[in-house]
Design a protein around this motif. Structure first.
Motif, PDB file in Angstrom:
ATOM      1  N   LYS A   3      16.720  -9.304  -0.374  1.00  0.00           N
ATOM      2  CA  LYS A   3      15.674  -8.664  -0.215  1.00  0.00           C
ATOM      3  C   LYS A   3      14.955  -8.241   1.011  1.00  0.00           C
ATOM      4  O   LYS A   3      15.224  -9.358   1.696  1.00  0.00           O
ATOM      5  CB  LYS A   3      14.393  -8.784  -1.233  1.00  0.00           C
ATOM      6  CG  LYS A   3      14.698  -7.864  -3.234  1.00  0.00           C
ATOM      7  CD  LYS A   3      14.870  -6.920  -2.999  1.00  0.00           C
ATOM      8  CE  LYS A   3      14.575  -6.251  -4.254  1.00  0.00           C
ATOM      9  NZ  LYS A   3      14.864  -5.473  -4.916  1.00  0.00           N
ATOM     10  N   HIS A   5      11.880  -7.904   3.289  1.00  0.00           N
ATOM     11  CA  HIS A   5      10.063  -8.537   3.786  1.00  0.00           C
ATOM     12  C   HIS A   5       9.797  -7.413   4.724  1.00  0.00           C
ATOM     13  O   HIS A   5      10.682  -7.766   5.571  1.00  0.00           O
ATOM     14  CB  HIS A   5       9.629  -9.979   3.616  1.00  0.00           C
ATOM     15  CG  HIS A   5       8.436  -9.951   3.580  1.00  0.00           C
ATOM     16  ND1 HIS A   5       7.306  -9.746   4.987  1.00  0.00           N
ATOM     17  CD2 HIS A   5       7.247 -10.190   2.814  1.00  0.00           C
ATOM     18  CE1 HIS A   5       7.083  -9.241   4.798  1.00  0.00           C
ATOM     19  NE2 HIS A   5       6.196  -9.868   3.387  1.00  0.00           N
ATOM     20  N   PHE A  17       5.803  -5.583   1.168  1.00  0.00           N
ATOM     21  CA  PHE A  17       6.475  -4.646   0.017  1.00  0.00           C
ATOM     22  C   PHE A  17       7.889  -5.740   0.475  1.00  0.00           C
ATOM     23  O   PHE A  17       8.320  -5.931   1.566  1.00  0.00           O
ATOM     24  CB  PHE A  17       6.010  -3.541  -0.298  1.00  0.00           C
ATOM     25  CG  PHE A  17       6.806  -2.330   0.584  1.00  0.00           C
ATOM     26  CD1 PHE A  17       8.320  -2.313   0.382  1.00  0.00           C
ATOM     27  CD2 PHE A  17       6.551  -2.524   1.680  1.00  0.00           C
ATOM     28  CE1 PHE A  17       8.616  -1.958   1.777  1.00  0.00           C
ATOM     29  CE2 PHE A  17       6.635  -1.313   2.483  1.00  0.00           C
ATOM     30  CZ  PHE A  17       8.414  -0.740   2.557  1.00  0.00           C
ATOM     31  N   CYS A  19      12.123  -4.675  -0.279  1.00  0.00           N
ATOM     32  CA  CYS A  19      12.887  -3.618  -0.752  1.00  0.00           C
ATOM     33  C   CYS A  19      14.171  -4.237  -0.818  1.00  0.00           C
ATOM     34  O   CYS A  19      14.485  -4.986   0.470  1.00  0.00           O
ATOM     35  CB  CYS A  19      12.308  -2.390   0.397  1.00  0.00           C
ATOM     36  SG  CYS A  19      12.626  -2.691   2.218  1.00  0.00           S
ATOM     37  N   ASP A  20      15.173  -3.244  -0.646  1.00  0.00           N
ATOM     38  CA  ASP A  20      16.573  -3.891  -0.899  1.00  0.00           C
ATOM     39  C   ASP A  20      16.765  -3.350   0.342  1.00  0.00           C
ATOM     40  O   ASP A  20      16.393  -1.919   0.908  1.00  0.00           O
ATOM     41  CB  ASP A  20      17.153  -2.575  -2.218  1.00  0.00           C
ATOM     42  CG  ASP A  20      17.476  -3.625  -3.764  1.00  0.00           C
ATOM     43  OD1 ASP A  20      17.416  -4.687  -3.392  1.00  0.00           O
ATOM     44  OD2 ASP A  20      17.164  -2.530  -4.453  1.00  0.00           O
ATOM     45  N   ASP A  23      17.474   0.828  -0.004  1.00  0.00           N
ATOM     46  CA  ASP A  23      16.071   1.639  -0.188  1.00  0.00           C
ATOM     47  C   ASP A  23      15.584   2.721   0.608  1.00  0.00           C
ATOM     48  O   ASP A  23      15.197   2.523   1.663  1.00  0.00           O
ATOM     49  CB  ASP A  23      14.805   0.759  -0.734  1.00  0.00           C
ATOM     50  CG  ASP A  23      15.473  -0.274  -1.877  1.00  0.00           C
ATOM     51  OD1 ASP A  23      16.084   0.247  -2.907  1.00  0.00           O
ATOM     52  OD2 ASP A  23      13.825  -1.015  -2.589  1.00  0.00           O
ATOM     53  N   MET A  25      12.512   4.763   1.961  1.00  0.00           N
ATOM     54  CA  MET A  25      10.687   4.678   1.789  1.00  0.00           C
ATOM     55  C   MET A  25       9.947   5.616   0.606  1.00  0.00           C
ATOM     56  O   MET A  25       9.377   5.086   0.188  1.00  0.00           O
ATOM     57  CB  MET A  25      10.055   5.357   3.236  1.00  0.00           C
ATOM     58  CG  MET A  25       9.037   5.541   3.506  1.00  0.00           C
ATOM     59  SD  MET A  25       8.356   3.733   3.676  1.00  0.00           S
ATOM     60  CE  MET A  25       6.783   3.135   3.093  1.00  0.00           C
ATOM     61  N   ASP A  27      11.550   5.585  -2.212  1.00  0.00           N
ATOM     62  CA  ASP A  27      11.433   4.888  -2.929  1.00  0.00           C
ATOM     63  C   ASP A  27      10.856   3.760  -3.075  1.00  0.00           C
ATOM     64  O   ASP A  27      10.497   3.499  -4.112  1.00  0.00           O
ATOM     65  CB  ASP A  27      13.592   4.069  -3.586  1.00  0.00           C
ATOM     66  CG  ASP A  27      13.973   4.868  -3.017  1.00  0.00           C
ATOM     67  OD1 ASP A  27      14.448   6.055  -3.571  1.00  0.00           O
ATOM     68  OD2 ASP A  27      15.578   4.723  -2.498  1.00  0.00           O
ATOM     69  N   ALA A  28       9.964   3.392  -2.336  1.00  0.00           N
ATOM     70  CA  ALA A  28       9.876   2.051  -1.872  1.00  0.00           C
ATOM     71  C   ALA A  28       7.841   2.696  -2.475  1.00  0.00           C
ATOM     72  O   ALA A  28       7.251   1.725  -2.913  1.00  0.00           O
ATOM     73  CB  ALA A  28       9.357   1.621  -0.219  1.00  0.00           C
ATOM     74  N   PRO A  32       7.466   0.047  -5.916  1.00  0.00           N
ATOM     75  CA  PRO A  32       7.071  -1.105  -5.309  1.00  0.00           C
ATOM     76  C   PRO A  32       5.199  -0.298  -5.442  1.00  0.00           C
ATOM     77  O   PRO A  32       4.405  -1.771  -5.582  1.00  0.00           O
ATOM     78  CB  PRO A  32       7.192  -1.983  -4.646  1.00  0.00           C
ATOM     79  CG  PRO A  32       8.563  -1.365  -4.510  1.00  0.00           C
ATOM     80  CD  PRO A  32       9.173  -0.240  -5.233  1.00  0.00           C
ATOM     81  N   LEU A  33       5.137   0.494  -5.106  1.00  0.00           N
ATOM     82  CA  LEU A  33       3.798   0.325  -3.918  1.00  0.00           C
ATOM     83  C   LEU A  33       2.727   1.450  -4.956  1.00  0.00           C
ATOM     84  O   LEU A  33       1.638   1.662  -4.766  1.00  0.00           O
ATOM     85  CB  LEU A  33       3.832   1.517  -2.647  1.00  0.00           C
ATOM     86  CG  LEU A  33       5.270   0.366  -1.192  1.00  0.00           C
ATOM     87  CD1 LEU A  33       4.839   0.957   0.165  1.00  0.00           C
ATOM     88  CD2 LEU A  33       3.937  -0.678  -1.245  1.00  0.00           C
ATOM     89  N   ALA A  66      12.943   1.861   4.023  1.00  0.00           N
ATOM     90  CA  ALA A  66      12.455   1.375   3.783  1.00  0.00           C
ATOM     91  C   ALA A  66      12.074   0.049   4.334  1.00  0.00           C
ATOM     92  O   ALA A  66      11.021   0.176   5.467  1.00  0.00           O
ATOM     93  CB  ALA A  66      11.985   1.453   2.278  1.00  0.00           C
TER      94      ALA A  66
END
Length: 160
Positions: A3, A5, A17, A19-20, A23, A25, A27-28, A32-33, A66
């Motif tokens: 991942k 950071h 957050f 992310c992969d 991913d 933005m 998706d993020a 998760p956001l 992301a």
């Protein structure tokens, strides 16, 4: 896969957050956001439903990785209102019924706000040109353009 950071600012709030690497933005934001205002309409940057601003520049979040948010200032539809007080564009869209299904509305509002920040006195042609990247299948564009034009006029008057 490891991942990444990401440290950024979203709607004025410092945000971190994971992310992969692949991913988007969008998706993020939606994952998760928990910011689900930006919608995925096409996934190819053609419809504008996922519009956000990055350092004040209008961007389709489905086309941005992301990880690219690192160190940047992101603004989404969720940051447009001030608490319970709607942004003048949001209020005018409600008053003039410049929205229907809501898929395109967040992207249109983000794009319109971006326009008015750059040009507080746009012509109708400029509004239509600026919003050309936002597709709407429900309302047509006349109510949307009228809402942006009336908001611009009201904001100019309030600034005097």
């Amino acid at each position: 896969m490891a991942k990444i950071h990401v440290t950024t600012t979203i709607n004025g709030d410092p945000t971190e957050f994971l992310c992969d690497p692949a991913d988007s933005m969008l998706d993020a934001l939606r994952g998760p956001l928990g910011l689900t205002g930006a919608k995925e309409g096409c996934g190819t940057g053609d419809c504008g439903a996922c519009s956000i601003t990055v350092d004040g520049r209008l961007v389709c979040s489905c086309l941005m990785l992301a990880a690219e948010a690192e160190g940047h200032e992101i603004a989404t539809i969720e940051g447009m209102a001030e608490g319970e007080k709607l942004h003048p564009l949001q209020q005018k869209f409600l008053e003039l019924a410049a929205l229907q299904c809501g898929i395109c509305t967040p992207g249109v509002l983000v794009a319109a706000k971006s326009l008015l920040e750059r040009n507080p006195d746009p012509s109708e042609t400029e509004v239509r040109y600026w919003l050309a990247g936002n597709l709407c299948r429900c309302t047509g564009y006349d109510k949307i353009v009228r809402a942006v034009m009336e908001t611009a006029a009201e904001m100019r008057e309030a600034a005097r």
